[in-house]
Scaffold this active site. Structure first.
Site, PDB file in Angstrom:
ATOM      1  N   ASN A   7       0.817  -1.214   0.000  1.00  0.00           N
ATOM      2  CA  ASN A   7       0.000   0.000   0.000  1.00  0.00           C
ATOM      3  C   ASN A   7       0.855   1.271   0.000  1.00  0.00           C
ATOM      4  O   ASN A   7       1.895   1.325   0.665  1.00  0.00           O
ATOM      5  CB  ASN A   7      -0.926   0.010   1.219  1.00  0.00           C
ATOM      6  CG  ASN A   7      -2.017  -1.031   1.117  1.00  0.00           C
ATOM      7  OD1 ASN A   7      -2.518  -1.301   0.040  1.00  0.00           O
ATOM      8  ND2 ASN A   7      -2.369  -1.629   2.245  1.00  0.00           N
ATOM      9  N   HIS A   8       0.418   2.284  -0.719  1.00  0.00           N
ATOM     10  CA  HIS A   8       1.046   3.603  -0.719  1.00  0.00           C
ATOM     11  C   HIS A   8       0.052   4.615  -0.147  1.00  0.00           C
ATOM     12  O   HIS A   8      -1.164   4.472  -0.351  1.00  0.00           O
ATOM     13  CB  HIS A   8       1.398   4.041  -2.151  1.00  0.00           C
ATOM     14  CG  HIS A   8       2.473   3.223  -2.786  1.00  0.00           C
ATOM     15  ND1 HIS A   8       3.272   3.710  -3.802  1.00  0.00           N
ATOM     16  CD2 HIS A   8       2.887   1.949  -2.578  1.00  0.00           C
ATOM     17  CE1 HIS A   8       4.130   2.775  -4.191  1.00  0.00           C
ATOM     18  NE2 HIS A   8       3.903   1.692  -3.462  1.00  0.00           N
ATOM     19  N   PRO A   9       0.553   5.636   0.545  1.00  0.00           N
ATOM     20  CA  PRO A   9      -0.365   6.678   1.021  1.00  0.00           C
ATOM     21  C   PRO A   9      -1.075   7.345  -0.161  1.00  0.00           C
ATOM     22  O   PRO A   9      -0.476   7.598  -1.206  1.00  0.00           O
ATOM     23  CB  PRO A   9       0.560   7.671   1.732  1.00  0.00           C
ATOM     24  CG  PRO A   9       1.802   6.891   2.049  1.00  0.00           C
ATOM     25  CD  PRO A   9       1.943   5.893   0.949  1.00  0.00           C
TER      26      PRO A   9
END
Length: 212
Positions: A82-84
């Protein structure tokens, strides 16, 4: 003898593509129950390579129950992928250093969907993809090449991208009874004695076996 030895990684003589993977797991954050197998002619004992973006600093776990059948090519995407998304860019500048580490997210800013939990007696079909934090209930079936982005109820067949319910395997009252019986938690001697009841579709017979 009561069934195959769960401590034997390759219980089928001359057929090494099937592996009871509990015996080969090294990562303590991957927990697998007895008799769950992975089928892959390219090296079933290397199941951990299919658990992707599973970084220790994230802290998430993959938990797979007993008696699950996992086909070739199944992948589990963990929370480390996951990436912000709250800012304008999702690019992970901070992981490359060189001064970019100043852009590292604060604790709790990275998306985290929790542990990935697979129940007992789950069949996951060829090339399926399980996304982070998904919970798949006991007795569920994941059709080949499904992308599972949300929880799957017990004894439900799902398929597609994203995976959607196709059908319930049994009536709701039967599912409740099956979950209460939880045959996968019986001693292996009892399981071996009542295989016909476990593999048939007669809930009365299975209930009688549970009482024996």
């Amino acid at each position: 003898m009561f069934g195959p030895d769960p401590l034997n990684p390759h219980p089928m003589p001359g057929f090494p593509q099937v592996c009871f993977i509990k015996n080969k797991i090294q990562n303590p954050a991957i927990i697998v129950g007895d008799y769950t197998y992975y089928d892959d002619p390219d090296g079933a004992e290397n199941f951990e390579r299919n658990v992707l973006y599973h970084f220790p600093f994230i802290g998430d776990k993959l938990v797979i129950g007993k008696f699950c059948a996992i086909a070739r090519g199944v992948r589990f995407i963990m929370n480390g992928a996951n990436h912000p998304m709250s800012g304008f860019s999702t690019y992970p500048f901070y992981i490359f250093g060189g001064g970019w580490e100043a852009a590292a997210p604060e604790a709790g800013e990275l998306p985290f969907k929790g542990d990935t939990l697979i129940g007992n007696d789950v069949w996951i079909g060829y090339d399926s993809l399980i996304m982070p934090g998904v919970k798949i209930g006991d007795g569920a079936i994941i059709s080949s090449r499904s992308v599972v982005t949300r929880d799957v109820a017990a004894y439900t067949v799902v398929g597609g991208n994203p995976a959607q319910p196709i059908k319930q395997r049994f009536d709701a009252d039967v599912v409740v009874q099956l979950l209460n019986i939880a045959w996968w938690n019986w001693p292996v001697q009892k399981i071996s004695q009542h295989l016909k009841a476990i593999t048939a579709g007669d809930i009365a017979a299975l209930k009688q076996a549970a009482l024996s």
